[in-house]
Design an enzyme around this catalytic site. Structure first.
Site, PDB file in Angstrom:
ATOM      1  N   HIS A   1       0.847  -1.192   0.000  1.00  0.00           N
ATOM      2  CA  HIS A   1       0.000   0.000   0.000  1.00  0.00           C
ATOM      3  C   HIS A   1       0.881   1.239   0.000  1.00  0.00           C
ATOM      4  O   HIS A   1       1.967   1.219   0.577  1.00  0.00           O
ATOM      5  CB  HIS A   1      -0.913   0.004   1.237  1.00  0.00           C
ATOM      6  CG  HIS A   1      -2.085   0.924   1.115  1.00  0.00           C
ATOM      7  ND1 HIS A   1      -2.011   2.242   1.453  1.00  0.00           N
ATOM      8  CD2 HIS A   1      -3.344   0.700   0.667  1.00  0.00           C
ATOM      9  CE1 HIS A   1      -3.187   2.803   1.228  1.00  0.00           C
ATOM     10  NE2 HIS A   1      -4.013   1.890   0.737  1.00  0.00           N
TER      11      HIS A   1
ATOM     12  N   GLU B   1      -7.931  -5.069   0.015  1.00  0.00           N
ATOM     13  CA  GLU B   1      -8.520  -5.774  -1.122  1.00  0.00           C
ATOM     14  C   GLU B   1      -8.446  -7.289  -0.943  1.00  0.00           C
ATOM     15  O   GLU B   1      -9.250  -8.028  -1.486  1.00  0.00           O
ATOM     16  CB  GLU B   1      -7.808  -5.398  -2.429  1.00  0.00           C
ATOM     17  CG  GLU B   1      -7.582  -3.919  -2.652  1.00  0.00           C
ATOM     18  CD  GLU B   1      -8.850  -3.164  -2.927  1.00  0.00           C
ATOM     19  OE1 GLU B   1      -9.941  -3.738  -2.764  1.00  0.00           O
ATOM     20  OE2 GLU B   1      -8.754  -1.981  -3.303  1.00  0.00           O
TER      21      GLU B   1
HETATM   22  N1  COA Z   1       3.821  -7.666  -4.770  1.00  0.00           N
HETATM   23  C1  COA Z   1       5.125  -7.743  -5.084  1.00  0.00           C
HETATM   24  N2  COA Z   1       5.992  -6.726  -4.944  1.00  0.00           N
HETATM   25  C2  COA Z   1       5.492  -5.580  -4.459  1.00  0.00           C
HETATM   26  C3  COA Z   1       4.143  -5.445  -4.086  1.00  0.00           C
HETATM   27  C4  COA Z   1       3.302  -6.544  -4.267  1.00  0.00           C
HETATM   28  N3  COA Z   1       2.013  -6.493  -3.965  1.00  0.00           N
HETATM   29  N4  COA Z   1       3.928  -4.183  -3.644  1.00  0.00           N
HETATM   30  C5  COA Z   1       5.119  -3.547  -3.727  1.00  0.00           C
HETATM   31  N5  COA Z   1       6.048  -4.390  -4.224  1.00  0.00           N
HETATM   32  C6  COA Z   1       7.453  -4.094  -4.471  1.00  0.00           C
HETATM   33  C7  COA Z   1       7.608  -3.393  -5.811  1.00  0.00           C
HETATM   34  O1  COA Z   1       7.725  -4.301  -6.881  1.00  0.00           O
HETATM   35  C8  COA Z   1       8.843  -2.577  -5.598  1.00  0.00           C
HETATM   36  O2  COA Z   1       9.958  -3.412  -5.775  1.00  0.00           O
HETATM   37  P1  COA Z   1      11.263  -2.939  -6.564  1.00  0.00           P
HETATM   38  O3  COA Z   1      11.824  -1.834  -5.717  1.00  0.00           O
HETATM   39  O4  COA Z   1      12.104  -4.172  -6.630  1.00  0.00           O
HETATM   40  O5  COA Z   1      10.773  -2.447  -7.900  1.00  0.00           O
HETATM   41  C9  COA Z   1       8.744  -2.192  -4.131  1.00  0.00           C
HETATM   42  O6  COA Z   1       7.919  -3.167  -3.514  1.00  0.00           O
HETATM   43  C10 COA Z   1       8.138  -0.812  -3.932  1.00  0.00           C
HETATM   44  O7  COA Z   1       6.951  -0.719  -4.724  1.00  0.00           O
HETATM   45  P2  COA Z   1       6.155   0.642  -5.018  1.00  0.00           P
HETATM   46  O8  COA Z   1       5.329   0.471  -6.245  1.00  0.00           O
HETATM   47  O9  COA Z   1       7.077   1.821  -4.956  1.00  0.00           O
HETATM   48  O10 COA Z   1       5.233   0.718  -3.772  1.00  0.00           O
HETATM   49  P3  COA Z   1       3.968   1.614  -3.655  1.00  0.00           P
HETATM   50  O11 COA Z   1       3.876   1.919  -2.239  1.00  0.00           O
HETATM   51  O12 COA Z   1       3.956   2.745  -4.590  1.00  0.00           O
HETATM   52  O13 COA Z   1       2.834   0.593  -4.172  1.00  0.00           O
HETATM   53  C11 COA Z   1       0.795  -0.486  -4.519  1.00  0.00           C
HETATM   54  C12 COA Z   1       1.588   0.510  -3.662  1.00  0.00           C
HETATM   55  C13 COA Z   1      -0.564  -0.751  -3.843  1.00  0.00           C
HETATM   56  C14 COA Z   1       0.547   0.126  -5.935  1.00  0.00           C
HETATM   57  C15 COA Z   1       1.587  -1.810  -4.654  1.00  0.00           C
HETATM   58  O14 COA Z   1       1.885  -2.314  -3.382  1.00  0.00           O
HETATM   59  C16 COA Z   1       0.837  -2.838  -5.497  1.00  0.00           C
HETATM   60  O15 COA Z   1       0.907  -2.808  -6.728  1.00  0.00           O
HETATM   61  N6  COA Z   1       0.089  -3.805  -4.848  1.00  0.00           N
HETATM   62  C17 COA Z   1      -0.651  -4.813  -5.548  1.00  0.00           C
HETATM   63  C18 COA Z   1      -2.011  -4.263  -6.037  1.00  0.00           C
HETATM   64  C19 COA Z   1      -3.006  -4.056  -4.915  1.00  0.00           C
HETATM   65  O16 COA Z   1      -3.176  -4.901  -4.050  1.00  0.00           O
HETATM   66  N7  COA Z   1      -3.658  -2.892  -4.955  1.00  0.00           N
HETATM   67  C20 COA Z   1      -4.676  -2.523  -3.979  1.00  0.00           C
HETATM   68  C21 COA Z   1      -4.168  -1.442  -3.055  1.00  0.00           C
HETATM   69  S1  COA Z   1      -5.341  -1.060  -1.787  1.00  0.00           S
END
Ligand code: COA
Length: 372
Positions: A257, A312
């Site tokens: 998140h 979710e």
């Molecule tokens: N699965 C695998 N790896 C994940 C992950 C997940 N669910 N969430 C974050 N990561 C990893 C990323 O790949 C990234 O790795 P890297 O540095 O090797 O590229 C690192 O963690 C940081 O990710 P980042 O996108 O900067 O984190 P964020 O805080 O911006 O992302 C989300 C937030 C929700 C977009 C992300 O966690 C995600 O895509 N989750 C899955 C979708 C989901 O469940 N969405 C509903 C949210 S309520």
């Protein structure tokens, strides 16, 4: 001939995606991402799920008062809106149908600005009826009139299925609606406030919010969680599947998140609800195993960045368990978020300033047209 001046270098602060920028003030919800806490008007989400109902929580957001006896039955769909729903193809996405219905509803109302709790009540109680009507029409069934004795969530299920849900089922979906009601300046809520700030009406603001929520980065994850659990197939395959997905740089749906670094408190509340469901989906036990393995493997892969379960993940079994099909999940989330959107519209209107940020210009410096 003098050379045109280059555009001056813009040194004002800029944050892509507005990340970390405080863009307003609100007394509606407080999110403590590090500790995994979510409060609506100061009350913890766990207590609200335990002791509240969606109508009481909506009322709390709209008025600031805690009235546990608040009621909010579904409202009927006005005939021009029903005509618009009937005109849609059965293949239309439920989010598109809901956005269309809210737009048509706005055209049947004389909505004044600023938005009031009465307007919020009217719109929030209309939308579940409209979505339920579309869910039936696309299956070739006639819509069902709302039952004024049922509260909003039970009334929504009644209008989809044509029969009253049992108490446990209605209660489970009500819990989902409570945790989905409000969550700060997410993209759809911010959209709603921008539109409200122009002194546009509540229906327009909520149409815009639905449009923002339709994007897969905002409202699409629970149906993907269902797909992911199906792909895993059985508990003994969980570890290999998860490691394979992470090696392929895929994201595990329902984890991570932008704000929470701790276990999402909404996921914790919904997990309890999912585990007590009368129609407990068969794959809930599989989902619990997958979660345990995923948390262990994510902690191993990202030792410095906590990636925990988000709302979710357990929204998926609750929505499946109450009998909704995955293609209705995003629009059902939108119904739940009506309380928050409309409360933000009221709050924005009460102390309004047009939301109009600046943009950094990165195009060419001033120049003459070719051949000029
Ligand atoms: N699965 C695998 N790896 C994940 C992950 C997940 N669910 N969430 C974050 N990561 C990893 C990323 O790949 C990234 O790795 P890297 O540095 O090797 O590229 C690192 O963690 C940081 O990710 P980042 O996108 O900067 O984190 P964020 O805080 O911006 O992302 C989300 C937030 C929700 C977009 C992300 O966690 C995600 O895509 N989750 C899955 C979708 C989901 O469940 N969405 C509903 C949210 S309520």
């Amino acid at each position: 001939m003098t050379e045109p001046a280059a555009a001056p270098v813009d040194t004002r602060p800029y944050s892509p995606g507005l990340e970390g920028i405080v863009a307003g003030e609100s007394s509606l919800s407080y999110i403590d991402g590090a500790a995994g806490r979510l409060l609506y008007r100061g009350y913890p989400i766990g207590e609200l799920v335990r002791d509240g109902t969606y109508p009481a929580i909506a009322d709390l957001l709209w008025t600031g008062d805690w009235n546990p006896a608040a009621r909010l039955p579904c409202a009927p769909v006005p005939p021009p809106v029903m005509a618009a729903l009937r005109a849609l193809p059965a293949s239309a996405k439920p989010m598109d149908a809901l956005r269309t219905a809210v737009s048509a509803w706005g055209a049947t109302q004389k909505l004044t600005w600023p938005a009031s709790p009465e307007q919020a009540r009217a719109l929030t109680s209309f939308s579940p009826s409209a979505l339920a009507a579309f869910a039936r029409l696309r299956r070739g069934l006639e819509p069902v009139e709302p039952d004024p004795e049922l509260d909003l969530v039970a009334g929504f299920l009644y209008q989809i299925n044509g029969e009253r849900p049992d108490d446990a089922t209605a209660r489970a979906l009500d819990a989902y609606f409570i945790v989905g009601a409000e969550h700060g300046f997410n993209a759809s809520t911010f959209t709603c406030r921008v539109i409200t700030s122009t002194r546009s009406d509540l229906a327009s603001a909520v149409c815009g919010a639905i449009g923002a929520m339709k994007g897969p980065l905002h409202g699409g994850a629970p149906s993907e969680v269902v797909e992911q659990i199906h792909q895993v197939g059985s508990p003994d395959k969980a570890e290999a599947w998860i490691r394979g997905a992470l090696d392929r740089k895929e994201r595990l749906m329902g984890f991570g998140h932008r704000v929470y670094r701790a276990y999402d408190p909404r996921a914790a509340a919904l997990r309890q609800v999912a585990e007590s469901l009368a129609n407990r989906p068969e794959w809930l036990d599989l989902a619990i195993t997958v979660e345990d393995v995923a948390l262990r493997v994510l902690a191993e892969k990202y030792p410095d960045r906590p990636i925990k379960t988000n709302v979710e993940y357990y929204a998926a079994p609750v929505l499946m368990g109450v009998g909704l099909t995955p293609d209705l999940f995003p629009a059902t989330f939108a119904l739940a978020r009506h309380a928050g959107w409309t409360a933000h519209a009221i709050e924005q209107g009460a102390d309004n300033r047009l939301i109009r940020p600046s943009v950094r210009y990165i195009g060419p410096a001033e120049r003459s047209l070719p051949g000029g």
